[in-house]
Scaffold this active site. Structure first.
Site, PDB file in Angstrom:
ATOM      1  N   GLY A  72      48.240 -22.861 101.756  1.00  0.00           N
ATOM      2  CA  GLY A  72      49.497 -22.810 102.490  1.00  0.00           C
ATOM      3  C   GLY A  72      49.712 -24.063 103.333  1.00  0.00           C
ATOM      4  CG  ASN A 152      50.706 -16.647 111.599  1.00  0.00           C
ATOM      5  OD1 ASN A 152      51.815 -17.170 111.712  1.00  0.00           O
ATOM      6  ND2 ASN A 152      49.669 -17.059 112.285  1.00  0.00           N
ATOM      7  CB  THR A 238      40.882 -32.264  88.337  1.00  0.00           C
ATOM      8  OG1 THR A 238      40.654 -33.563  87.788  1.00  0.00           O
ATOM      9  CG2 THR A 238      40.561 -31.203  87.293  1.00  0.00           C
ATOM     10  CB  CYS A 326      43.961 -21.189 113.419  1.00  0.00           C
ATOM     11  SG  CYS A 326      44.644 -20.716 111.840  1.00  0.00           S
TER      12      CYS A 326
HETATM   13  C1  PLP Z   1      47.441 -18.498 106.510  1.00  0.00           C
HETATM   14  C2  PLP Z   1      48.762 -19.139 106.789  1.00  0.00           C
HETATM   15  C3  PLP Z   1      49.004 -20.496 106.476  1.00  0.00           C
HETATM   16  C4  PLP Z   1      47.916 -21.411 106.005  1.00  0.00           C
HETATM   17  O1  PLP Z   1      47.507 -21.177 104.713  1.00  0.00           O
HETATM   18  P1  PLP Z   1      46.106 -21.797 104.216  1.00  0.00           P
HETATM   19  O2  PLP Z   1      46.056 -21.422 102.781  1.00  0.00           O
HETATM   20  O3  PLP Z   1      45.057 -21.171 105.053  1.00  0.00           O
HETATM   21  O4  PLP Z   1      46.186 -23.269 104.418  1.00  0.00           O
HETATM   22  C5  PLP Z   1      50.261 -21.004 106.691  1.00  0.00           C
HETATM   23  N1  PLP Z   1      51.243 -20.235 107.200  1.00  0.00           N
HETATM   24  C6  PLP Z   1      51.058 -18.955 107.519  1.00  0.00           C
HETATM   25  C7  PLP Z   1      52.193 -18.161 108.060  1.00  0.00           C
HETATM   26  C8  PLP Z   1      49.810 -18.361 107.334  1.00  0.00           C
HETATM   27  O5  PLP Z   1      49.623 -17.086 107.676  1.00  0.00           O
END
Ligand code: PLP
Length: 384
Positions: A72, A152, A238, A326
């Site tokens: 993400g 989140n 890759t 985080c």
């Molecule tokens: C977990 C999350 C991300 C980050 O995704 P990763 O795959 O851990 O880099 C970004 N945005 C939101 C809203 C998330 O919950």
């Protein structure tokens, strides 16, 4: 061995067995590089293409409009930086919200240091951006708007379609981080008026280290890394073939099972709300129940800093999160709750529970009991 209860699905879900089975060949004997012209390479290439179709189908988009990334965070960076580098390298005005994930907020803050102008929109007490606030923030030089689909930490759902309509009306590109929403809402970027949309795998029962960006046809992006021509020249290197195959399978299962998953987590969330939070003056719900994801609930416990409660619960085998994953460990109040104007009394004591369809009501009764015991001791002034 202690029976552990996992209530942190917004940080990472378990890997679905069926996803692992789909991945296994690509972790063992199907080791070809999708760029290779021989049999091994072509097998891998076909698997990547099938996964792209599975994910695209779930999003209701063409598979050619989906680019795989490492997750993400990378998809958010590619959307924002990639769009600006290709279209507005010399600057412009950007709009985002105060409750975004760090992957978006910190990208915008870096761009501000590089010379772009930035407006960070406030939210209401439920964590929602009002369409009117967005409308008023738009300037003649606004070039990009990024607002998340659902938060989140609190699960709060944004009025994405209304925000998208405003962006479209003004001809401004609209990026949406749908990482959390994807698992529990029908996320359809085309219908929602979204130009760029981020999703990731490990929040929907897929493996970690794989995500994707939907890019509306015709939109130009610049690659973040220099290298080979993979992923429409937008993501050199890759491909993570096993990860991509797993993400595709996770999306295919999600498409079939989402309604059932929603039902299951909703029961569990309602139980936590009605069985624990409602009517308890030591507990405070952050956000609101109706405009939030069915699998996330965030609340504060009077007089108890989040890490203390988190550790106390963990000792009993219950895994929750203090605000966002985080930020766990740091007693810094969550930027999301601060933006919502949550009172000082509740600011450092928030706990997020995020559920999955495998959570049972028995588990939730155990959790409710554990928290009630803790608040009862608090009431008596006991130390834990
Ligand atoms: C977990 C999350 C991300 C980050 O995704 P990763 O795959 O851990 O880099 C970004 N945005 C939101 C809203 C998330 O919950």
């Amino acid at each position: 061995m202690m029976e552990r209860i996992y209530l942190d699905h917004a940080a990472a879900t378990p890997l679905d067995r069926r996803v692992l089975e789909a991945m296994m060949p690509y972790l063992t004997n199907q080791y070809g590089n999708p760029s290779s012209l021989h049999y091994f390479g072509q097998q891998a290439r076909a698997a990547v293409q099938q996964a792209r179709q599975q994910l695209a189908h779930c999003l209701g988009v063409a598979s050619g409009d989906v680019v795989f990334t490492s997750g993400g965070t990378e998809a958010d960076n590619l959307a924002i930086r990639g769009y600006l580098r290709a279209n507005y390298p010399q600057g412009g005005h950007l709009i985002t919200s105060a409750v975004e994930h760090q992957a978006v907020l910190n990208t915008f803050r870096a761009l501000e240091r590089e010379g772009y102008a930035l407006t960070i929109l406030p939210v209401d007490c439920d964590g929602r951006v009002s369409p009117e606030t967005l409308r008023q923030a738009i300037r003649p030089d606004t070039v990009l708007i990024s607002i998340m689909y659902a938060n989140n930490e609190t699960g709060t759902i944004q009025p994405v379609q209304e925000l998208g309509a405003i962006a479209r009306e003004r001809g401004i590109a609209f990026h949406v981080d749908a990482v959390q929403a994807f698992g529990y809402l029908p996320v359809h970027p085309i219908e929602d008026g979204v130009d760029l949309l981020t999703v990731c795998s490990h929040k929907i029962y897929g493996p970690k280290g794989i995500g994707a960006l939907y890019i509306r046809k015709g939109l130009q992006l610049a690659s973040e890394a220099y290298g080979g021509p993979q992923e429409h020249r937008l993501r050199a290197g890759t491909e993570n073939v096993a990860g991509i195959v797993g993400f595709g399978m996770a999306a295919a299962l999600l498409e079939k099972e989402r309604p059932e998953r929603i039902q299951k987590v909703r029961i569990v969330k309602d139980l936590v709300y009605h069985g624990l939070i409602e009517g308890n003056d030591l507990l405070h719900l952050n956000g609101n129940l109706s405009q939030s994801l069915p699998n996330i609930i965030d609340f504060s416990v009077d007089g108890m800093e989040s890490p203390v409660l988190l550790i106390a619960l963990d000792r009993q085998g219950i895994a929750v999160s203090a605000g966002s994953a985080c930020e766990a460990g740091a007693v810094e109040p969550s930027h999301v709750l601060m933006a919502m104007g949550v009172g000082e009394k509740w600011l450092r004591s928030s706990i997020r529970m995020s559920f999955g369809p495998e959570n049972t009501t028995e588990e939730i009764y155990t959790v409710i009991q554990a928290i009630q015991d803790i608040t009862r001791s608090l009431r008596k002034g006991e130390r834990l």
